[in-house]
Design an enzyme around this catalytic site. Structure first.
Site, mmCIF file in Angstrom:
data_model
loop_
_atom_site.group_PDB
_atom_site.id
_atom_site.type_symbol
_atom_site.label_atom_id
_atom_site.label_comp_id
_atom_site.label_asym_id
_atom_site.label_seq_id
_atom_site.Cartn_x
_atom_site.Cartn_y
_atom_site.Cartn_z
ATOM 1 N N ASP A 80 68.555 18.001 7.750
ATOM 2 C CA ASP A 80 68.928 19.160 8.552
ATOM 3 C C ASP A 80 70.351 19.043 9.095
ATOM 4 O OD1 ASP A 80 66.339 19.928 8.071
ATOM 5 O OD2 ASP A 80 66.000 20.644 10.102
ATOM 6 N N CYS A 121 62.047 12.474 8.251
ATOM 7 C CA CYS A 121 62.910 13.508 8.825
ATOM 8 C C CYS A 121 62.194 14.843 8.889
ATOM 9 C CB CYS A 121 64.237 13.580 8.078
ATOM 10 S SG CYS A 121 65.304 12.160 8.485
ATOM 11 N N SER A 472 67.392 23.456 16.405
ATOM 12 C CA SER A 472 67.296 22.023 16.191
ATOM 13 C C SER A 472 66.651 21.379 17.415
ATOM 14 C CB SER A 472 68.700 21.442 15.996
ATOM 15 O OG SER A 472 68.707 20.051 16.190
#
Length: 558
Positions: A80, A121, A472
């Site tokens: 990301d 992740c 995020s």
């Protein structure tokens, strides 16, 4: 014991099959033993994944120690951080479904008896957990562990520090030479980025829901204890196989509530809501936003890991404070954890957490002295989000918990970021970023670029940003995401006009557009659905089949 893999290896008619695996060097004994699939997302792109081959080798050692035959296969992984702020981010969330599908394909095609899943992740972790719930084979998840924090001029720093510093240089609040120094020091080695961003949040919740062993979420990637944990995971999956303990025995309504309680206590990423709803869906459990809010309202916030708390603490600090067992032990004092649910480590998670408590009250506060009486996340409703929205309230400045301001409307992340960086946003504005939802993006991009730019420009406590996209785990500030229905579905966010007043009240769990119903009805009649941004390939198919964020952005046919 009758093994599932016997379908591919046992009897006269499987001599050809046995000859193929003997080509890999397997002996008759190894062929006869249970086959354990090792799904490993190792690659040379993501720092959180560069150490995963070491983890896989340690897992295989544990499986062999317990009498199993490990067989490794791969899974994709998208970073990301590297995709942030450009079209690559459109592929991040959609990759979650690909990962779940690929694990299912490999496990079913090769008749594995059990699985060990090795992610580290953002979308890889929930994708693998979705596969575990879907397949319902004995499964343990073991991550590669968090990165250590970097050090810069006497303070701990991380990836988000760099992202925010970029705009600080542009606005004249930092010298370019300091940014260069910070860039070289912020990410000191392998592991998932050091703060409580989505990857580390999900690794902690994997442990809390019972699918990972104690330490899965917090043991740093570079510690030898991480390799020992991987060996224990190999041993544990063989115990699960012998005992018949399955993911759907572990992933239940009660264990999901345990995970949510931990999520609220540690103030995890807002993306955890999206992923937990999707995992529950695969397990045949309905997890509603109302249920999530109920857990939030009764669970105190005990932890402030970067980006919360001004970045003072990072994942190694939480590990040293006792990790997730200590968090659960604190919550157990108030009856906020069910200790009787099974887990990968044994028949009862209470055997792990009972008697555990904080070892460092500065990092993990005791239950009696929380940061907030309610959880780190909040679910908002109102006429702007009839199906809900999500905010990480533990990272919202106190002065913006309740706010009313004029809408500044942008139909893409790029347009919003350009306006923020160009000094076109004023104190009190409510920035609206729309057509970035699961369908509209497509792919529901994270908005770290605009939120990091807001922080770098010194606007973090002065403006609000709302979107049908997502944020995020590194985002801090008054950032409301997952607004449903999204603009591409004709949700109310599509009807906002420049200058409209938007009212945010996180304490009251509400977000409203101060426009009359008659006017909204007129605007709805005038609205036309835009043409898709992508018409070919994986993203186009994803956009056609994805559901709203309120349903976990799962596929419509599931």
């Amino acid at each position: 014991m009758e093994f599932r893999s016997n379908a591919a290896k046992k009897g006269l008619s499987r001599a050809g099959h046995r000859s193929l695996v003997k080509a890999n060097g397997l002996t008759d004994k190894e062929i006869e033993q249970p086959w354990v699939g090792i799904a490993c997302a190792v690659n040379e792109i993501i720092p959180g994944h560069t150490n995963l081959q070491q983890i896989a080798d340690a897992v295989k050692t544990g499986v062999r120690m317990a009498g199993g035959t490990p067989m490794q296969f791969g899974a994709i992984g998208i970073c990301d951080g590297l995709t942030m702020g450009h079209a690559g981010m459109k592929y991040s969330l959609p990759s979650r479904e690909n990962i779940a599908d690929s694990v299912e394909l490999m496990a079913q095609a090769h008749a594995f008896d059990a699985l060990v899943l090795i992610p580290n992740c953002d979308k890889i972790i929930p994708g693998m957990l979705m596969a575990a719930a879907r397949l319902n084979l004995p499964t343990v998840v073991v991550s590669g562990g968090p990165m250590l924090a970097g050090r810069h001029r006497g303070r701990d720093v991380d990836f988000i520090t760099v992202m925010e510093a970029q705009s600080a240089v542009e606005s004249g609040r930092m010298e370019a030479c300091e940014l260069d120094e910070l860039e070289n020091n912020a990410c000191p080695g392998c592991g998932s980025c050091a703060g409580l961003f989505t990857a580390n949040s999900m690794n902690c919740l994997t442990e809390a829901v019972g699918m990972g062993l104690p330490g899965n979420g917090t043991i740093p990637a570079v510690y030898a204890a991480r390799l020992r944990l991987a060996k224990e995971a190999g041993l544990a999956v063989m115990d699960m196989l012998r005992e018949g303990r399955l993911p759907r025995d572990i992933i239940s309504g009660e264990s999901l509530r345990n995970a949510l309680a931990v999520d609220m206590a540690i103030g995890g990423s807002s993306n955890t809501v999206l992923h937990l709803v999707a995992i529950a869906h695969e397990a045949g459990i309905e997890l509603t936003l109302d249920a999530i809010q109920e857990v939030c309202d009764r669970t105190p916030n005990l932890v402030r890991i970067s980006p919360a708390g001004e970045g003072r603490h990072h994942m190694q600090d939480l590990h040293e404070a006792g990790g997730i067992p200590a968090v659960m032990g604190e919550l157990l004092k108030k009856g906020l954890i069910n200790p009787d649910v099974p887990c990968a480590a044994g028949p009862r998670i209470g055997d792990i957490i009972e008697g555990m408590h904080t070892l460092n009250p500065e990092v993990l506060r005791p239950l009696e002295d929380p940061y907030m009486p309610t959880g780190g996340l909040a679910i908002l409703a109102g006429n702007l989000a009839p199906e809900g929205a999500v905010v990480k309230q533990s990272a919202v400045p106190e002065n913006l918990i309740k706010h009313s301001g004029p809408a500044r409307v942008f139909d893409s992340e790029e347009a919003a970021t350009e306006a923020i960086a160009g000094g076109l946003i004023r104190e009190g504005d409510v920035i609206v970023v729309r057509y970035e939802g699961p369908q509209g993006g497509p792919g529901m991009r994270e908005m770290l670029n605009p939120t990091a730019t807001i922080a770098g420009m010194g606007l973090g406590d002065k403006v609000v940003l709302i979107t049908d996209g997502r944020f995020s785990g590194g985002t801090r500030g008054a950032a409301v995401g997952h607004i449903s229905p999204e603009a591409m579905e004709g949700g109310p966010i599509a009807l906002i006009r420049e200058g409209d007043t938007i009212e945010l009240d996180i304490e009251s769990r509400s977000m409203n557009l101060a426009v009359g119903e008659d006017e909204l009805a007129r605007r709805r009649g005038d609205w036309c659905k835009p043409e898709p941004k992508v018409t070919r390939g994986y993203l186009a198919e994803y956009a056609r089949r994805v559901t709203s964020a309120s349903r976990g952005a799962v596929r419509k046919d599931q």
